[in-house]
Enzyme design. Sequence first.
Site, PDB file in Angstrom:
ATOM      1  N   GLU A  51      -3.512  38.617  -0.114  1.00 31.49           N
ATOM      2  CA  GLU A  51      -2.430  37.830  -0.126  1.00 31.49           C
ATOM      3  C   GLU A  51      -1.721  37.555   1.155  1.00 31.49           C
ATOM      4  O   GLU A  51      -0.930  39.150   0.420  1.00 31.49           O
ATOM      5  CB  GLU A  51      -1.698  36.861  -0.963  1.00 31.49           C
ATOM      6  CG  GLU A  51      -0.954  35.260  -0.024  1.00 31.49           C
ATOM      7  CD  GLU A  51      -1.046  34.227  -1.191  1.00 31.49           C
ATOM      8  OE1 GLU A  51      -0.933  34.506  -2.767  1.00 31.49           O
ATOM      9  OE2 GLU A  51      -0.753  33.160  -1.468  1.00 31.49           O
ATOM     10  N   GLU A 199      -5.417  25.696  -4.807  1.00 29.12           N
ATOM     11  CA  GLU A 199      -4.421  25.327  -5.702  1.00 29.12           C
ATOM     12  C   GLU A 199      -4.184  23.789  -5.854  1.00 29.12           C
ATOM     13  O   GLU A 199      -3.513  23.911  -4.957  1.00 29.12           O
ATOM     14  CB  GLU A 199      -3.180  26.077  -6.072  1.00 29.12           C
ATOM     15  CG  GLU A 199      -3.924  27.332  -6.819  1.00 29.12           C
ATOM     16  CD  GLU A 199      -2.940  28.380  -7.725  1.00 29.12           C
ATOM     17  OE1 GLU A 199      -1.077  28.161  -7.125  1.00 29.12           O
ATOM     18  OE2 GLU A 199      -2.689  28.978  -8.148  1.00 29.12           O
ATOM     19  N   TYR A 266      -3.018  32.820 -15.620  1.00 28.29           N
ATOM     20  CA  TYR A 266      -1.776  33.431 -14.714  1.00 28.29           C
ATOM     21  C   TYR A 266      -1.121  33.828 -16.670  1.00 28.29           C
ATOM     22  O   TYR A 266      -1.286  33.352 -17.869  1.00 28.29           O
ATOM     23  CB  TYR A 266      -0.926  33.245 -14.490  1.00 28.29           C
ATOM     24  CG  TYR A 266      -1.648  33.986 -13.101  1.00 28.29           C
ATOM     25  CD1 TYR A 266      -1.387  35.288 -12.393  1.00 28.29           C
ATOM     26  CD2 TYR A 266      -1.562  33.040 -11.835  1.00 28.29           C
ATOM     27  CE1 TYR A 266      -1.280  35.252 -11.357  1.00 28.29           C
ATOM     28  CE2 TYR A 266      -1.910  32.509 -10.807  1.00 28.29           C
ATOM     29  CZ  TYR A 266      -1.588  34.534 -10.177  1.00 28.29           C
ATOM     30  OH  TYR A 266      -2.339  34.261  -9.052  1.00 28.29           O
ATOM     31  N   GLU A 323      -8.204  33.644  -9.362  1.00 27.54           N
ATOM     32  CA  GLU A 323      -6.439  34.250  -9.851  1.00 27.54           C
ATOM     33  C   GLU A 323      -6.598  34.391 -11.037  1.00 27.54           C
ATOM     34  O   GLU A 323      -6.748  33.793 -12.075  1.00 27.54           O
ATOM     35  CB  GLU A 323      -5.804  33.275  -8.770  1.00 27.54           C
ATOM     36  CG  GLU A 323      -5.694  33.737  -7.720  1.00 27.54           C
ATOM     37  CD  GLU A 323      -4.532  32.930  -7.022  1.00 27.54           C
ATOM     38  OE1 GLU A 323      -3.657  32.989  -7.366  1.00 27.54           O
ATOM     39  OE2 GLU A 323      -4.780  32.207  -6.149  1.00 27.54           O
ATOM     40  N   GLN A 372      -2.622  41.030  -7.942  1.00 26.24           N
ATOM     41  CA  GLN A 372      -3.745  40.779  -6.497  1.00 26.24           C
ATOM     42  C   GLN A 372      -3.743  42.607  -6.757  1.00 26.24           C
ATOM     43  O   GLN A 372      -2.843  43.736  -7.499  1.00 26.24           O
ATOM     44  CB  GLN A 372      -2.946  40.630  -5.299  1.00 26.24           C
ATOM     45  CG  GLN A 372      -1.935  38.506  -5.384  1.00 26.24           C
ATOM     46  CD  GLN A 372      -1.727  38.705  -3.969  1.00 26.24           C
ATOM     47  OE1 GLN A 372      -1.600  38.949  -3.293  1.00 26.24           O
ATOM     48  NE2 GLN A 372      -1.264  37.395  -4.472  1.00 26.24           N
TER      49      GLN A 372
HETATM   50  O1  AHR Z   1      -1.132  35.348  -6.205  1.00 29.44           O
HETATM   51  C1  AHR Z   1       0.184  34.587  -6.285  1.00 29.44           C
HETATM   52  C2  AHR Z   1       0.292  32.605  -5.863  1.00 29.44           C
HETATM   53  O2  AHR Z   1      -0.220  32.339  -7.444  1.00 29.44           O
HETATM   54  C3  AHR Z   1      -0.972  32.607  -5.355  1.00 29.44           C
HETATM   55  O3  AHR Z   1      -0.212  32.226  -4.086  1.00 29.44           O
HETATM   56  C4  AHR Z   1      -1.093  30.818  -5.909  1.00 29.44           C
HETATM   57  O4  AHR Z   1      -2.987  30.564  -5.596  1.00 29.44           O
HETATM   58  C5  AHR Z   1      -1.490  31.187  -7.480  1.00 29.44           C
HETATM   59  O5  AHR Z   1       0.397  30.034  -7.737  1.00 29.44           O
END
Ligand code: AHR
Length: 520
Positions: A51, A199, A266, A323, A372
């Site tokens: 990103e 998102e 996450y 993600e 990432q």
């Molecule tokens: O990976 C960082 C951020 O986390 C991304 O930009 C977003 O899609 C998510 O909330």
Amino acid sequence: MRFPLKATWLALTLAATTWSLPAAAADVQLSIDAGKPGPVIHRNVYGQFAEHLGTGIYEGMWVGPDSKVPNVRGWRKDVVGALKALKVPLVRWPGGCFADEYHWRDGIGPRGKRPVKVNTHWGGVPENNAVGTHEFFDLVEQLGAEAYVNGNLGTGSAQEMAEWLEYMTAEGSSTLAQQRRKNGRDKPFKVSYFAVGNEAWGCGGNMTPEYYTNQYRQVATFLKTPPGNKPQFVASGGNAQDTRWTEVLSTQNIKFNFDLIGHHYYSFPGGEWEKKGPAVGFDESAWIWLLAQAQDFGKTVEANIAVLDRNDPQKRIGLALDEWGSWYDPEPGSNPGFLVQRNTMRDAMLAALHFHMFHEHADRVRMTNIAQMVNVLQAMILTDKTRMVLTPTYHAFAMYTPFQDATTLPSTLAGNPAYALAGKTLPTVSASAARGKDGKLYLALLNVNPREAQTVKLALQGASATRAVGRVLSAAAMDSENTFAQPQAVQPVAYEAKAAGGTLSLPLPPKSIVVVALED
Ligand code: AHR
């Protein structure tokens, strides 16, 4: 504790560290049926995400063609070389939250003339658009990877997305195809996946699933490409434990096509978003907390799959876990908007637990992207000006490359002790087996206990094996990491186990990842 005749990891690691011999534990029994192949693990399950965020792209990968840092058309040679060695199959770009503020026309044409914007999501820093569509495709082509382009629904429009797709994929003499040629690219680019927004429940526009689904239907009506260059379309889905987005999207899918639903998850220790904890210097309760998130992610995936099984029994729709990864408090002294974090043995273990879950659900989980690739969150590579270091997560990805496009094989564990602490419980051993594209049998084993070794006894049906040869990744401490001063503190070493008395036993050091080929 009994070890087989030869266990190279033991010799190597005991020589290199101060570990004492681990406590004895009853052997875990692993049965694999090589005669019952399951679904294929799509190689894009090992996908990455880059990103426009902090030094994830600029500095970390892109230095520009005039830089003194060795580069190929602006992309760092060292970083691209390391990513190529990782066999990166897929890269998602340009975001993330950034995608819903990205206007593709800002990133084409002479670089010196491109507009400078403010990256409002990530640190409020200038975004000079030096990396745009052509540069991104140059990167993926240098890597030999596929491209996953994320469209802008938040501040963009159906027209802007449709025109971007036409610019990238058109063959004929349309103005957009000619503009692409004028900008240096004759042949159309190959867009493997295209997402409508990111998102949408949050940074992509704070929408409800019903509102997004209507938006998706409208936009998707206009996303047209030449027949041989049609990407798979990704609808932006839910987050964390949510299943409602999958529910609404999959009920609506009958008429309005998409191929995959994106879902984000996450992991962070402690359960409080505002206080995620540090990436290093944690105790064992933070170790187990983080790893237990892998189980929660698995449950979330299963809940979303249950929704799909109800609404899409033909399994037309796939899940794109586009993600995932660990997310800690920002590294002290760094710009909090750059999401810089260190990377340890705990992260490698989290990644490997996720891989096993992706394999287990390979029929629905058809693509994933760790967040990432470089310098951001759970990165493969960290850079500091001209230097780079490969993280433990990099090594986990490298060890699992034989699983790309491999065919899953059913396996069951018996006598697997619980590893429990701080109200969290995990099975000590996790296993995943597959037949690789090269025809070999591969086995991955994890021991999540950071203090005690474990031995796994193998019972193989439909094939025979007298040797297991591969690599083991472990470390002296739970938070061992690779730094610029000590870049090879955590790295895989050779591993070999041989059958004794007709049984193949595989010793697993504390906190270890073992990936082996089984040989007759
Ligand atoms: O990976 C960082 C951020 O986390 C991304 O930009 C977003 O899609 C998510 O909330």
